[in-house]
Motif scaffolding. Structure first.
Motif, mmCIF file in Angstrom:
data_model
loop_
_atom_site.group_PDB
_atom_site.id
_atom_site.type_symbol
_atom_site.label_atom_id
_atom_site.label_comp_id
_atom_site.label_asym_id
_atom_site.label_seq_id
_atom_site.Cartn_x
_atom_site.Cartn_y
_atom_site.Cartn_z
ATOM 1 N N LEU A 18 0.858 -1.389 0.084
ATOM 2 C CA LEU A 18 0.071 -0.153 0.020
ATOM 3 C C LEU A 18 0.970 1.288 -0.017
ATOM 4 O O LEU A 18 0.454 2.258 -0.229
ATOM 5 C CB LEU A 18 -0.758 -0.011 1.169
ATOM 6 C CG LEU A 18 -2.234 -0.641 0.969
ATOM 7 C CD1 LEU A 18 -2.911 -0.571 2.617
ATOM 8 C CD2 LEU A 18 -2.936 -0.663 -0.026
ATOM 9 N N ARG A 19 2.080 1.155 0.219
ATOM 10 C CA ARG A 19 2.864 2.232 0.454
ATOM 11 C C ARG A 19 2.753 3.204 1.359
ATOM 12 O O ARG A 19 2.020 2.798 2.456
ATOM 13 C CB ARG A 19 3.075 2.848 -1.058
ATOM 14 C CG ARG A 19 3.385 2.262 -2.187
ATOM 15 C CD ARG A 19 4.909 1.373 -2.057
ATOM 16 N NE ARG A 19 5.007 0.685 -3.317
ATOM 17 C CZ ARG A 19 5.646 -0.514 -3.738
ATOM 18 N NH1 ARG A 19 6.010 -1.063 -2.418
ATOM 19 N NH2 ARG A 19 6.142 -0.890 -4.695
ATOM 20 N N ASP A 20 2.946 4.420 1.289
ATOM 21 C CA ASP A 20 2.386 5.594 2.546
ATOM 22 C C ASP A 20 2.190 6.714 1.583
ATOM 23 O O ASP A 20 2.349 6.842 0.626
ATOM 24 C CB ASP A 20 3.901 5.474 3.371
ATOM 25 C CG ASP A 20 3.266 5.673 4.715
ATOM 26 O OD1 ASP A 20 1.991 6.097 5.146
ATOM 27 O OD2 ASP A 20 4.018 5.524 5.674
ATOM 28 N N PRO A 42 5.431 -5.005 4.645
ATOM 29 C CA PRO A 42 6.108 -3.699 5.406
ATOM 30 C C PRO A 42 7.310 -3.208 4.941
ATOM 31 O O PRO A 42 8.037 -2.675 5.741
ATOM 32 C CB PRO A 42 6.465 -4.918 6.627
ATOM 33 C CG PRO A 42 6.955 -6.222 5.917
ATOM 34 C CD PRO A 42 6.079 -6.401 4.629
ATOM 35 N N ASN A 43 7.569 -3.393 3.725
ATOM 36 C CA ASN A 43 8.628 -2.718 3.078
ATOM 37 C C ASN A 43 8.680 -1.510 2.901
ATOM 38 O O ASN A 43 8.871 -1.039 1.535
ATOM 39 C CB ASN A 43 9.265 -3.726 1.836
ATOM 40 C CG ASN A 43 7.901 -3.634 0.484
ATOM 41 O OD1 ASN A 43 6.959 -3.456 0.744
ATOM 42 N ND2 ASN A 43 8.579 -3.869 -0.519
ATOM 43 N N LEU A 44 8.557 -0.577 3.814
ATOM 44 C CA LEU A 44 8.424 0.863 3.575
ATOM 45 C C LEU A 44 9.842 1.119 3.779
ATOM 46 O O LEU A 44 10.768 0.425 4.310
ATOM 47 C CB LEU A 44 7.407 1.410 4.645
ATOM 48 C CG LEU A 44 5.940 1.189 4.668
ATOM 49 C CD1 LEU A 44 5.325 1.905 5.966
ATOM 50 C CD2 LEU A 44 5.208 1.448 3.518
ATOM 51 N N ALA A 107 16.719 -8.749 -2.222
ATOM 52 C CA ALA A 107 15.999 -9.710 -3.322
ATOM 53 C C ALA A 107 15.086 -8.684 -3.953
ATOM 54 O O ALA A 107 14.769 -8.949 -5.391
ATOM 55 C CB ALA A 107 15.335 -10.748 -2.420
ATOM 56 N N THR A 108 14.762 -7.626 -3.457
ATOM 57 C CA THR A 108 13.714 -6.725 -4.197
ATOM 58 C C THR A 108 13.665 -5.403 -3.475
ATOM 59 O O THR A 108 14.624 -4.814 -2.656
ATOM 60 C CB THR A 108 12.174 -7.566 -4.066
ATOM 61 O OG1 THR A 108 11.414 -6.868 -4.907
ATOM 62 C CG2 THR A 108 11.654 -7.600 -2.511
ATOM 63 N N THR A 109 12.687 -4.488 -3.899
ATOM 64 C CA THR A 109 12.280 -3.348 -3.585
ATOM 65 C C THR A 109 12.343 -3.146 -1.855
ATOM 66 O O THR A 109 11.724 -3.925 -1.186
ATOM 67 C CB THR A 109 10.880 -2.670 -3.922
ATOM 68 O OG1 THR A 109 10.861 -3.130 -5.304
ATOM 69 C CG2 THR A 109 10.757 -1.454 -3.733
ATOM 70 N N CYS A 220 8.397 -7.115 -12.672
ATOM 71 C CA CYS A 220 8.133 -7.319 -11.335
ATOM 72 C C CYS A 220 9.045 -8.421 -10.757
ATOM 73 O O CYS A 220 9.733 -8.917 -11.714
ATOM 74 C CB CYS A 220 6.606 -7.559 -10.905
ATOM 75 S SG CYS A 220 6.356 -9.376 -11.600
ATOM 76 N N LEU A 221 9.171 -8.866 -9.490
ATOM 77 C CA LEU A 221 9.858 -9.891 -8.952
ATOM 78 C C LEU A 221 9.069 -10.634 -7.851
ATOM 79 O O LEU A 221 8.302 -9.736 -7.178
ATOM 80 C CB LEU A 221 11.106 -9.144 -8.017
ATOM 81 C CG LEU A 221 12.197 -8.305 -8.863
ATOM 82 C CD1 LEU A 221 13.175 -7.834 -8.197
ATOM 83 C CD2 LEU A 221 12.770 -9.468 -10.042
ATOM 84 N N PRO A 222 9.296 -11.856 -8.019
ATOM 85 C CA PRO A 222 9.854 -12.632 -8.997
ATOM 86 C C PRO A 222 9.338 -12.225 -10.373
ATOM 87 O O PRO A 222 8.349 -12.330 -10.798
ATOM 88 C CB PRO A 222 9.641 -14.125 -8.627
ATOM 89 C CG PRO A 222 9.161 -14.217 -7.109
ATOM 90 C CD PRO A 222 8.510 -12.731 -7.295
ATOM 91 N N PRO A 252 2.503 -0.511 -6.526
ATOM 92 C CA PRO A 252 2.798 0.714 -7.283
ATOM 93 C C PRO A 252 3.908 1.294 -7.164
ATOM 94 O O PRO A 252 4.470 1.529 -6.161
ATOM 95 C CB PRO A 252 1.618 1.730 -6.759
ATOM 96 C CG PRO A 252 1.539 1.099 -5.393
ATOM 97 C CD PRO A 252 1.716 -0.205 -5.297
ATOM 98 N N HIS A 253 4.313 2.004 -8.323
ATOM 99 C CA HIS A 253 5.759 2.877 -8.633
ATOM 100 C C HIS A 253 5.357 3.791 -9.450
ATOM 101 O O HIS A 253 4.589 3.847 -10.264
ATOM 102 C CB HIS A 253 6.868 2.050 -9.020
ATOM 103 C CG HIS A 253 7.308 0.854 -7.936
ATOM 104 N ND1 HIS A 253 8.207 1.544 -7.217
ATOM 105 C CD2 HIS A 253 7.211 -0.286 -8.332
ATOM 106 C CE1 HIS A 253 8.554 0.067 -6.383
ATOM 107 N NE2 HIS A 253 7.853 -1.038 -7.169
ATOM 108 N N MET A 254 5.728 5.074 -9.052
ATOM 109 C CA MET A 254 5.686 6.005 -9.965
ATOM 110 C C MET A 254 6.130 5.888 -11.563
ATOM 111 O O MET A 254 7.257 5.162 -11.542
ATOM 112 C CB MET A 254 6.469 7.328 -9.391
ATOM 113 C CG MET A 254 5.836 8.002 -8.069
ATOM 114 S SD MET A 254 4.499 8.736 -8.387
ATOM 115 C CE MET A 254 4.289 9.866 -6.702
HETATM 116 O O1 DOR Z 1 7.930 -6.556 -8.015
HETATM 117 C C1 DOR Z 1 7.967 -6.504 -6.857
HETATM 118 N N1 DOR Z 1 7.481 -5.187 -6.478
HETATM 119 N N2 DOR Z 1 8.503 -7.225 -6.079
HETATM 120 C C2 DOR Z 1 8.471 -7.465 -4.832
HETATM 121 O O2 DOR Z 1 8.928 -8.511 -4.078
HETATM 122 C C3 DOR Z 1 8.274 -6.154 -4.129
HETATM 123 C C4 DOR Z 1 7.802 -5.117 -4.911
HETATM 124 C C5 DOR Z 1 7.594 -3.705 -4.362
HETATM 125 O O3 DOR Z 1 7.529 -3.539 -3.061
HETATM 126 O O4 DOR Z 1 7.716 -2.901 -5.204
#
Ligand code: DOR
Ligand code: ZN
Length: 345
Positions: A18-20, A42-44, A107-109, A220-222, A252-254
């Motif tokens: 959900l981001r912030d 929780p990857n804020l 591993a990712t973002t 995206c990842l994976p 979501p990303h910009m």
């Molecule tokens: O594609 C991805 N985006 N994979 C992830 O594991 C994290 C996520 C993200 O937070 O943008």
């Protein structure tokens, strides 16, 4: 002929970013419109590592909900090398979080603060096993020498198999399965393991990412794998087995950060998630299994009641927005700007 439709119990999304701030404000209505609950990743920056951070994030999510929305965020803890088992247990007992997320570091973002060696979190895993707290796993190795398309399969063999063996009572969700190996692994460990499957991995393969040019919004990842894996995921998702359930991994990303020389990973699938899933079940002749995948298997695994209320989907074309504005930029919608074959009523 009457329009084909299906009514299912209100579904949940067992994997959401959900981001912030402004981003959350813009994307949350799409998840809350379709789902009763969601597991919140929780990857804020900084990551959600303590009960206090998780409670504050949960409160920000609730405050950002559109008026009248019925939606419950289910919070998770971001595991690090130094996570304290007592804090894990406290957050669980106080009802602040329901699960912890294991990101292999790098591993990712926003995973650089993640776990560098699973051996370092043994006491945490033992405690989670004891109290019944679920472990959610980003299942990819981070060794740059391992081909990106093999990272999930190698993780399962070298990390997940020993982990599952060492903690037979730990309930584990392999998040966003992308390979035949993953769904087979989960089936073989289904007494204490499940996996989420995203909408995008059911409809794209690795060739899609390069269709006519490079398509950053499909990265995206994976990463999406070759066609035989997509077919294996469709079989798993639609086959009625209780170890497979819905998790969109909406991330979501910009647009400017994805349409870049080094673009970020993540697909923003929330606005079209249910439409994509139900179309896949329809194409597979498996609409009878859709409710289990979307609304029943997840709660059963997490030990939660199913939602009250229902949602109806109709086989009539709908329109997905092309993008969602966020501050001075926008987020591109997966499958957006086109007609969807199914619509949420
Ligand atoms: O594609 C991805 N985006 N994979 C992830 O594991 C994290 C996520 C993200 O937070 O943008
Ligand atoms: Zn994710």
């Amino acid at each position: 002929m009457s329009t084909q439709s299906i009514t299912i119990r209100r579904p949940d999304d067992w994997h959401v970013h959900l981001r912030d701030g402004a981003m959350m404000q813009a994307v949350l209505p799409y998840t809350a419109a379709q789902f009763g609950r969601a597991i919140i990743m929780p990857n804020l920056v900084p990551p959600v590592t303590t009960p206090a951070l998780a409670a504050a994030y949960r409160d920000r999510i609730r405050a950002a909900l559109p008026a009248g929305a019925q939606f419950e965020p289910l919070m998770t803890c971001y595991l690090t090398n130094t996570t304290d088992p007592d804090e894990i247990e406290r957050g669980y007992n106080e009802g602040i979080w329901v699960a912890a997320k294991l990101y292999p570091a790098g591993a990712t973002t926003n995973s650089h603060g993640g776990v560098t060696d699973i051996a370092l979190i043994r006491p945490v895993l033992e405690r989670m096993e004891k109290i019944g707290m679920k472990l959610l796993v980003h299942g990819e190795v981070t060794d740059p020498a391992v081909d990106i398309f093999d990272r999930e399969a190698v993780f399962l063999e070298t990390r997940m198999a020993p982990l599952a063996k060492a903690h037979p009572g730990l309930k584990i969700v392999l998040e966003h399965a992308t390979t035949q190996e993953a769904v087979d692994f989960v089936r073989a460990h289904a007494s204490h393991m499940a996996c989420t499957i995203t909408p995008h991995h059911l409809v794209i393969n690795r060739t899609s990412i390069f269709q006519g040019g490079i398509r950053p919004h499909l990265y995206c990842l994976p990463i999406a794998k070759r066609e035989r894996h997509r077919l294996a995921l469709r079989k798993a998702a639609t086959g009625g087995e209780s170890c497979f359930f819905l998790g969109t991994d909406t991330a979501p990303h910009m647009a400017k950060l994805k349409e870049a020389a080094c673009g970020c990973a993540g697909c923003f699938v929330a606005p079209t998630a249910l439409q994509t899933y139900v179309q896949v079940f329809d194409e597979e002749g498996a609409l009878a299994h859709f409710e289990a995948f979307a609304s029943l298997n997840g709660p059963a695994f997490y030990g939660l009641p199913v939602n009250s209320g229902s949602v109806t989907l109709e086989k009539r074309s709908g329109h997905a927005p092309e993008c969602v504005a966020v501050e001075q930029d926008h987020v591109v919608v997966f499958g957006g700007g086109a007609q969807t074959a199914w619509s949420v009523v």
